[in-house]
Design a protein around this motif. Structure first.
Motif, PDB file in Angstrom:
ATOM      1  N   GLY A 259      33.822  65.613  55.220  1.00 45.76           N
ATOM      2  CA  GLY A 259      34.306  65.973  53.898  1.00 45.76           C
ATOM      3  C   GLY A 259      34.566  67.450  53.785  1.00 45.76           C
ATOM      4  N   SER A 260      34.983  68.068  54.861  1.00 45.69           N
ATOM      5  CA  SER A 260      35.264  69.496  54.846  1.00 45.69           C
ATOM      6  C   SER A 260      36.667  69.761  55.370  1.00 45.69           C
ATOM      7  N   GLY A 289      35.085  67.462  45.387  1.00 51.55           N
ATOM      8  CA  GLY A 289      34.815  66.426  44.401  1.00 51.55           C
ATOM      9  C   GLY A 289      33.411  66.551  43.844  1.00 51.55           C
ATOM     10  N   GLY A 293      32.908  64.730  48.854  1.00 52.61           N
ATOM     11  CA  GLY A 293      34.258  64.645  49.391  1.00 52.61           C
ATOM     12  C   GLY A 293      35.117  65.846  49.018  1.00 52.61           C
ATOM     13  N   VAL A 294      36.166  66.020  49.777  1.00 47.16           N
ATOM     14  CA  VAL A 294      37.163  67.043  49.488  1.00 47.16           C
ATOM     15  C   VAL A 294      38.516  66.350  49.432  1.00 47.16           C
ATOM     16  N   THR A 295      39.239  66.561  48.344  1.00 51.32           N
ATOM     17  CA  THR A 295      40.584  66.010  48.242  1.00 51.32           C
ATOM     18  C   THR A 295      41.575  67.054  48.735  1.00 51.32           C
ATOM     19  N   VAL A 296      42.432  66.625  49.639  1.00 49.27           N
ATOM     20  CA  VAL A 296      43.403  67.552  50.224  1.00 49.27           C
ATOM     21  C   VAL A 296      44.807  67.069  49.902  1.00 49.27           C
TER      22      VAL A 296
ATOM     23  N   SER B 324      36.637  58.741  48.961  1.00 48.78           N
ATOM     24  CA  SER B 324      35.231  58.558  48.628  1.00 48.78           C
ATOM     25  C   SER B 324      35.155  58.000  47.217  1.00 48.78           C
ATOM     26  N   ALA B 326      33.735  59.001  44.648  1.00 48.17           N
ATOM     27  CA  ALA B 326      33.906  59.997  43.587  1.00 48.17           C
ATOM     28  C   ALA B 326      35.369  60.289  43.312  1.00 48.17           C
ATOM     29  N   ASN B 327      36.196  60.167  44.359  1.00 48.52           N
ATOM     30  CA  ASN B 327      37.590  60.563  44.197  1.00 48.52           C
ATOM     31  C   ASN B 327      38.553  59.388  44.251  1.00 48.52           C
ATOM     32  N   THR B 360      45.232  63.164  50.229  1.00 50.60           N
ATOM     33  CA  THR B 360      44.224  62.326  50.848  1.00 50.60           C
ATOM     34  C   THR B 360      42.848  62.859  50.511  1.00 50.60           C
ATOM     35  N   THR B 361      41.863  62.032  50.660  1.00 45.11           N
ATOM     36  CA  THR B 361      40.504  62.451  50.393  1.00 45.11           C
ATOM     37  C   THR B 361      39.658  62.250  51.627  1.00 45.11           C
ATOM     38  N   ILE B 362      38.939  63.262  51.983  1.00 41.53           N
ATOM     39  CA  ILE B 362      38.006  63.128  53.095  1.00 41.53           C
ATOM     40  C   ILE B 362      36.616  63.312  52.539  1.00 41.53           C
ATOM     41  N   GLY B 363      35.659  62.685  53.126  1.00 42.93           N
ATOM     42  CA  GLY B 363      34.337  62.864  52.571  1.00 42.93           C
ATOM     43  C   GLY B 363      33.332  61.982  53.229  1.00 42.93           C
ATOM     44  N   SER B 364      32.114  62.002  52.697  1.00 40.69           N
ATOM     45  CA  SER B 364      31.052  61.220  53.309  1.00 40.69           C
ATOM     46  C   SER B 364      31.345  59.734  53.187  1.00 40.69           C
TER      47      SER B 364
END
Lengths: 303, 373
Positions: A259-260, A289, A293-296, B324, B326-327, B360-364
């Protein structure tokens, strides 16, 4: 370079790879120039007092030899970071000093900004820019770089330059600032290639541009761009891999996503597998988020 | 392995005996048992592999550790041919899925071939160049297929180019400094290559090539930049940005068939035209200027193949990342707005139309680290 995501040791971000930013000061893989004009960082850490404010470190020295930086980096984690090694022309007229180090962050502002780029003939448009920069911001400019003026211009495009803004407001401010710069260049008849790759953050979001004005119109004086023509549109790369400290290859080696997001002017590993090149005329927008998470978002800069 | 076996490969079919024997001396045999990594992404590349018999997978790594399978190839395939023309690192990993054998041709051996002015050497060099052009066409067709039925977006509208500009616009000393002329022997040879050619200046946003038609020329970008795109129903995917020293119009001039891509000026642009008949003459030309031009054309096609890989990788990464929790809601809402991850097609003269490319969303909660294969 810029980072947004899971708290990560600053040492991993700055030193942890065979093509790390600190190495790039003296031996970048793609950009062959030495970056001897100093180093700076702004890093946000969630577990510190006043966590909305970053801790900063700037030195006009070459960071490769900086023991204090290394010692600090080994002890501190960051959930967002902007770091910059400054490349300047090999010329005695260059101003190398603390006042010109990136990332720039005015007292009271919430946003920091660094640039990999060069607005050609900026001195001709500097004073025309003044009327587009709020007076209270113009008075805070201390250095001689184009970047500090761009920073002041971006802040001037915000409703409240010293207030908190979300990523979308920052995107609009950057687009407006880039548009204003285009107009001013045209007004001054400046039509020479000028890259302007910005990295901007407030610790909760990160915006990075890969943009150039008048791409393909090199200066006639054979300066700066001449040696770079294999990569003549200043590059921006990104990855979402994490650094596994047991791995030899670190970022980009293909470990679990955390998530980075990490962006850099060139991959931080000599082997670029696992890194993606951002397209020309584009902007990466990353937002942390509520979870981990990180939204890109990748947007075209259609200016 | 014997020279006669080389003739069984499509790449070297119909060559005379002497040519095949000379070629055989330049090549080395290879064997790769199943499971062998023949080429590793990120490692320096210096040779092409020609598969006589076998089965291999071509893949590349995406951020987050996932693997994208690009293709599976079999007997007669060529691999790694871009490295004959370009410095740099391998952009894909090739793994033998079954026992595989064939020949390799190294960059230095290929350089000898290119320096050879005998007709047979020119034919072999050209065939290797044509494999690169075929790869570029395949990449573009794959990207087009992702956008939808290409026939629906083909247009027969002719592009109206601005009138030629007069002499003086092309400074051969400047041209000699461009990437595509780096193998030329100074300004004189560059001047010979461009002598009498038409130059045109396009303004930002001017169309150069209509998708689905044959380009009127292979265009050298002398200054400025041209955006090569696949257009579909008003949306578009950028395949390449061609700046100074790059060519536009490979597909349809260096090979046969309509151009699967459109092209337009992204900046004010100065172009030099190489009409198709001149290009064919230069490709067959035994003198140094012709051979250098042929190398410049194919080298740039190789560069275009590398650039055309990026949109697929970026889109694939976005497609695989899972929002994720959350998103998720925000991602779904955004996906509706950004269907196709594409450029908008309409524009005004001065300003290109802005739009989102990818979100896009990346995350746990994102996709795990295992390959999807």
């Amino acid at each position: 370079m810029g980072y947004l995501g899971q708290p990560t040791l600053v040492d991993d971000l700055l030193y942890g790879r065979d093509g790390s930013l600190i190495r790039q000061a003296v031996s970048a893989e793609q950009m062959k120039l030495l970056n001897l004009g100093g180093f700076g960082l702004a890093a946000w850490s969630r577990d510190t007092p006043d966590s909305d404010r970053p801790f900063t470190y700037r030195t006009p020295a070459v960071p490769t030899f900086d023991r204090n930086l290394r010692a600090l980096a080994r002890k501190v984690a960051a959930s967002a970071l902007i770091a910059h090694v400054r490349g300047v022309l090999y010329d005695e007229r260059e101003q190398v000093g603390a006042q010109n180090l990136h990332p720039f962050m005015f007292d009271g502002a919430t946003i920091a900004l660094a640039q990999n780029g060069d607005l050609y003939d900026f001195s001709r448009m500097r004073f025309s820019l003044l009327k587009h920069v709020r007076p209270e911001l113009a008075g805070l400019i201390e250095g001689t770089t184009d970047t500090e003026w761009v920073y002041a211009l971006v802040l001037s495009m915000l409703e409240d330059p010293f207030g908190r803004v979300d990523a979308q407001d920052a995107v609009i401010a950057v687009e407006r600032a880039l548009e204003r710069l285009r107009e001013l260049r045209e007004a001054h008849g400046i039509a020479v290639q000028s890259p302007i790759n910005l990295v901007i953050s407030d610790g909760r979001w990160l915006v990075a541009t890969r943009f150039a004005y008048d791409y393909g119109w090199y200066p006639d004086d054979d300066s700066f761009f001449a040696a770079e023509r294999e990569h003549d549109y200043t590059t921006l790369w990104y990855t979402t891999s994490r650094c596994d400290r047991t791995a030899t290859n670190g970022w980009g080696a293909g470990h679990r996503p955390t998530g980075s997001l990490l962006v850099a002017s060139e991959p931080l590993t000599k082997n670029p597998a696992g890194w993606l090149e951002a397209p020309e005329y584009s902007m990466l927008v990353a937002t942390a988020g509520t979870g981990h998470g990180v939204t890109v978002e990748l947007r075209e800069l259609a200016l | 392995m014997t020279p006669a076996r080389l003739c069984e490969l499509p790449l070297f079919a119909d060559l005379d005996e002497e040519t095949v024997e000379n070629l055989f001396d330049l090549m080395l045999p290879f064997r790769a048992p199943a499971g062998t990594v023949l080429l590793a992404e990120g490692e320096p590349g210096d040779r092409m592999h020609i598969v006589r018999e076998g089965h291999l997978r071509v893949s590349r790594r995406l951020p987050g550790g996932e693997t994208l399978t690009i293709a599976e190839v079999h007997d007669g395939a060529t691999l790694g041919e871009l490295s004959l023309f370009l410095d740099g690192r391998r952009t894909a990993t090739v793994t033998a899925l079954g026992d595989t054998h064939g020949w390799t041709l190294g960059r230095h051996a290929f350089a000898l071939l290119r320096a050879d002015s005998r007709p047979a050497a020119i034919v072999v060099s050209r065939r290797i160049g044509e494999t690169i052009v075929a790869r570029l066409r395949a990449r573009c067709e794959t990207l087009a297929a992702r956008l939808g039925d290409p026939s629906e977006s083909s247009s027969t509208a002719e592009v109206e180019l601005p009138p030629p500009i007069t002499d003086g616009a092309i400074d051969s000393e400047y041209l000699a400094s461009l990437l595509c002329f780096r193998r030329f022997e100074g300004c004189v040879q560059v001047r010979n290559a461009v002598a009498g050619r038409v130059a045109r200046e396009l303004q930002r946003g001017d169309e150069l090539i209509t998708q689905g038609t044959s380009p009127a020329a292979l265009y050298l970008v002398a200054r400025g930049a041209v955006e090569v795109r696949i257009v579909h129903h008003g949306a578009a995917e950028r395949v390449r940005l061609a700046g100074p020293g790059r060519f536009v119009g490979h597909l349809g001039v260096l090979d046969e068939g309509p151009s699967p891509v459109a092209a337009r000026a992204r900046e004010r642009t100065l172009l030099i035209e190489f009409p198709p008949a001149d290009v064919q003459r230069l490709l067959a030309e035994p003198r140094a200027t012709g051979r250098c031009c042929a190398t410049a054309f194919y080298e740039d096609a190789a560069r275009a193949v590398r650039q055309a890989d990026w949109p697929t990788a970026r889109n694939e990464m976005a497609k695989r990342a899972t929002p994720s929790d959350a998103n998720r809601a925000e991602h779904q809402q955004s996906s509706k707005k950004n269907r196709g991850h594409a450029f908008a097609g309409s524009r005004t003269h001065a300003q290109m139309t802005p739009l989102k490319l990818i979100k896009t969303t990346i995350g746990s909660g994102a996709a795990g680290g295992t390959s999807s294969e």
